[in-house]
Design an enzyme around this catalytic site. Structure first.
Site, PDB file in Angstrom:
ATOM      1  N   GLU B  34       0.856  -1.195   0.000  1.00 51.96           N
ATOM      2  CA  GLU B  34       0.000   0.000   0.000  1.00 51.96           C
ATOM      3  C   GLU B  34       0.882   1.232   0.000  1.00 51.96           C
ATOM      4  OE1 GLU B  34      -3.420  -0.574  -0.231  1.00 51.96           O
ATOM      5  OE2 GLU B  34      -2.570  -2.575  -0.467  1.00 51.96           O
ATOM      6  N   ASP B 241       7.936 -10.332  13.494  1.00 55.29           N
ATOM      7  CA  ASP B 241       6.834 -11.221  13.140  1.00 55.29           C
ATOM      8  C   ASP B 241       5.579 -10.356  13.024  1.00 55.29           C
ATOM      9  OD1 ASP B 241       4.828 -13.019  12.866  1.00 55.29           O
ATOM     10  OD2 ASP B 241       5.332 -14.200  14.639  1.00 55.29           O
ATOM     11  N   HIS B 337      -5.180   9.505  -2.527  1.00 50.07           N
ATOM     12  CA  HIS B 337      -4.875   8.084  -2.629  1.00 50.07           C
ATOM     13  C   HIS B 337      -4.578   7.706  -4.080  1.00 50.07           C
ATOM     14  CE1 HIS B 337      -4.867   4.383  -0.332  1.00 50.07           C
ATOM     15  NE2 HIS B 337      -5.459   3.761  -1.335  1.00 50.07           N
TER      16      HIS B 337
END
Lengths: 348, 348, 348, 348
Positions: B34, B241, B337
């Site tokens: 993203e 992780d 965006h």
């Protein structure tokens, strides 16, 4: 901004034997720093190949959602506007249909808090996970809503009632993403030989740990050991936005003893956010992975994404089953973990 | 198993200006599909450089936990054993200290449900996130507990009351990982110029969306817009992780209008699971990233991990502030965006 | 304001046979409009008398809490003040001891969100439920805290982190009220004869309904069928503030099949708010009820309240067991409900 | 079983001035051991009479629900049966209509976990709260479902997904009971004179205590100070099953500063379980109370219950507003509490 890549260790595991939404056998890719996950998933994949129908996956629902926020002067106004919007479902659906080839409006859900009006739109989005499609639709809705209801003010395109990448109750209850159930019926002998456990011990552990333990931990609509691990690894390998594991990992493991010690084992995942097209999916290595997974075929709209969801659900079941079986035995978890980490690349 | 890597697009963003746990300026790495996240975090990083103290981070606590499950015949037995274990804190602490150079026992918390006894051990684990250290300790505890209490049976090394990679209430209340608060005070003019908004509008949106909206969504101990995005990207880039974003993303954004339109903005992250040593941290590219972040220095035990936690918390604040500011303006979110996705690689 | 009374139908049910915190047999009073509750609790009371030890109750903990809210300028200040307060535990304890004969400070728990400091005080309060004692202590604490920390402002005497009469996670995890576990082991024949069911069917129903069903409903640290009914009726009959059933009804039913079809059945109630002195307890009819319950004896401080808590926990078990057993049989619930409502007074 | 009554101290408070669902002025009855509640509610009732429209209440929805549980062999079967049932909505609706003059089926919602099928039926039930009507309908549904689907077994008439007397997320999201919003706009001078506070301080306290404090407490779809108190007292006085306060008390207080220091204050109660007919409502004193409340008039079906719900919501607002205002001032709460307890009957 200097751009580079972070290379995540990746392995293909399996194949898993599958029935239901997907049939046949299929290897699956797992990208993770936690490499003991590979043999762990692999163990249950082997179990699936010892069972006639393997892991059966049923896809229950699919949708993407966005909730927009409007601000009224009074609750009375907010409630009235909410009712009016729900009644204009057909108008709203037409707006979506005109805007997109793939998106279709399927639900409008409103909730009022004081003078605040939250409107949660749900769309089917074909093979895309649908975040952008749904956000774009919401943006257009807002234009219309503000035109129809001058008594409302713009609040936010997203009012957190969507809910995107947050652990909430609404996604499971009203739906978000693909909803899938994976299940398997394992003969007693296979449980004993391959999983070094018994159906009764696994079913008991599931109740005590996943259901009772999660309850006292204050979990929310979730009762599982580690769905997040498999989801992260599969999402990364297939170009998904892995931040969605926050909601996707809310799911429930349910097991029963059947007949003379056979194990019925299921993983229910109501919020699998997955897509085979859209952002990230045309990166060359992602394209290659999706092709190898059979998710680049000619199928009806949404068919490739449903296949992908089914593969993920089955993989989650594999990892969950292996870990629960291991935890029924004192000291098995850490021992195998250490061995596996060593095997996986001598990194420790 | 054929091994390969999944290359996640990565960019260094910033620098952020920092005070408190970390001082000075520091660029941060974000690995994500993203990519609009990069300029979004970058915008608030620029804001931080326009403020004297930049983003101040306070580290509140640090620990790693594991809850083991024992099965008694009766609740009476389970309660008695739980009390006895709590009373033997010193014995348990000695076991940990003998086993590890870094791990130290700091809490033993018990809870009984019927005949089930859950024991949640908390350890400090130096610069490691501490999962393996704590699991190893729990395994040894179980040996001792079963020897001390023959009336108990082994239930599970993990009883889900830990809780690992699950969204729960217990982690925030009893602690798990590093607990951090990031905060910034932004003059009204900077809010207007850089964020195209106002303190009042951002504070109002935070209440309506993050607090009220999350409440009706049924969120749990969490009220933010998208912590998960920044956490995922930072975790992947630094060998963490990333399945831990499930718990780490439970946090609260709180904002106030101060003085004549200045914005006080804070992100509270009680469950930052991070480490600078341990699994994944000696991969060459991770080592390089941690070095560039100043997390390979000679510091007191845990100091490098605290620095890393502080950098992450500050980065979360940057992403959260930018998104909230954008959402105060109709159509800004989608417009920026789309522009950014296009810029970030022409992939759409 | 014209004063009157609302007369709630009340019946003494049982006796229950008890062991553990309370021994012997004891009838219990239930004040409720839902009169079918009387024979329903009565049925399991009869079961308890067919079992040697009857229902065994273990009291795990006792405390009352109040969380006060302070407002700082920065998180750094709030965290520092929180640490300082925790370190002054002895000073705070002395303040309580000087103010009250019965109250004793046992815990100070702090949590910071942005610049907000929540301080949760826990006290033992003898035989009182302790709301007023704890609020009074908090009021005094605030005076001292504001004097010690001029950088803090008064926020609220209660910051909802207490949490009073709200369903939350904190009460179960950190404790509030008396924590009790009631349990019984019922021979297979008694399950069949008295409860018209089997251990396996009751255990299965508990998993499917109370654990899985509650999970998908989005319950919070709670998995039971209807604790609230018994709590309300017992609370009203004994002068308790029955609004506390909101938190007291958060509890977990856990059952196992033992041996050849015997039923282990338990109810865990971590948040029983009860008192035998204080507001409402000196009303003449309440005094009479408490006397009849053996809760007006000379006992060590808190002993009468613990006895009352044990009686309530055992009563909750009775009602829960009867309902679950009834629900294992299609049509039993409604049939018995209608019969009982008719019997209970011909009111329908 | 010897029957008696428990006399709960009761007072009529007010009148409240009302608009929206109910217009004019109305006194309300509160039955409670916590008698300081009377003047506390009374204070805000006085405020309401100083405002033109008083407290405006909007009723958003009404329904009663019951979820039944069926057990299949596989998830595939459970999902298929669930879809088939949803598609037979008209058949199910006809069954309800044939069975009851008042009940009407309005929704069938299914959820599958592994091989378990939960079916949540929603009915309108006229002026009854509707528990018995809905349970009776569910019993009949089960007969039909088992006949239509021999692959299903009876699980339970209630699968806890209803959810009755439990704090859950599903009731707020899918609806249960009457959903109401009460709101008031109070001029700055009235806030200062009557509530000894300011709009800004009350709005700030609401955010910090009810929203942020409830969030860290791990509350679920709830953000208020003490709805449970008013609900208990009103429920008892009007013959309601007060165990329903567990779900009814899940609601949200939301406040805003308007204009030059005016206070907008609202209480949103999505789960008000109330009825004016049915169990308990024909007790003579209940009948008298309901008559005095204007809830024994000739109205359209459900009209009396909606009036009652509106009165309760307005009363909740009164109690909530008074407490929040009191808590903005250090030492006001305890002082008034002690004074009031003394006044209320010299019982302390």
């Amino acid at each position: 901004m200097s751009q580079t890549v972070t290379p995540i260790p990746t392995s293909w595991v399996g194949p898993l034997r599958l029935s239901g939404e997907v049939t046949g056998e299929q290897e699956v890719p797992l990208a993770t720093y936690e490499t003991p996950l590979w043999p762990s998933v692999g163990r249950s994949a082997r179990v699936s190949r010892l069972v006639d129908d393997g892991i059966r996956v049923t896809i229950v629902d699919e949708r993407m959602t966005r909730s927009s926020l409007f601000v009224a002067r009074t609750a009375a106004d907010a409630v009235a506007a909410g009712s009016a919007l729900t009644a204009r479902f057909d108008d709203l659906a037409a707006i979506v249909a005109a805007q997109s080839r793939f998106a279709r409006l399927i639900d409008v859900h409103t909730e009022v808090v004081g003078n605040l009006l939250f409107v949660r739109f749900a769309l089917t989005t074909g093979d895309a996970s649908g975040h952008n499609m749904t956000t774009l639709a919401a943006e257009t809705f807002i234009d219309h809503v503000l035109a129809w209801h001058p008594e409302l003010e713009y609040g936010s395109i997203s009012g957190n009632y969507c809910s995107d990448k947050k652990a909430t109750a609404v996604n499971g209850i009203l739906g978000r993403g693909r909803s899938a159930v994976a299940e398997i019926l394992i003969p007693a002998a296979v449980v004993a030989d391959q999983l070094r456990s018994s159906a009764q011990r696994i079913a008991d552990l599931n109740v005590r740990k996943n259901l009772v333990g999660s309850t006292i931990a204050g979990a929310l609509r979730s009762a599982n050991a580690h769905y997040a691990n498999m989801l992260l690894a599969f999402y990364l390998a297939t170009g998904q936005d892995a931040a969605n594991i926050v909601e996707a990992s809310q799911g429930i493991t349910y097991a029963e003893v059947r007949g003379e010690g056979d194990l019925y084992f299921s993983c229910t995942l109501p919020n699998l956010i997955v897509g085979t097209v859209g952002n990230g999916k045309d990166l060359p290595f992602v394209d290659e992975v999706l092709t190898r997974l059979g998710c680049r075929e000619e199928r009806s709209s949404g068919g490739n994404a449903r296949r992908l969801a089914a593969l993920i659900a089955a993989t989650v079941l594999c990892g969950e089953l292996s870990l629960l079986a291991a935890q029924t035995n004192h000291k098995e978890l850490m021992a195998s973990h250490l061995v596996l980490e060593r095997k996986a690349g001598g990194r420790r």
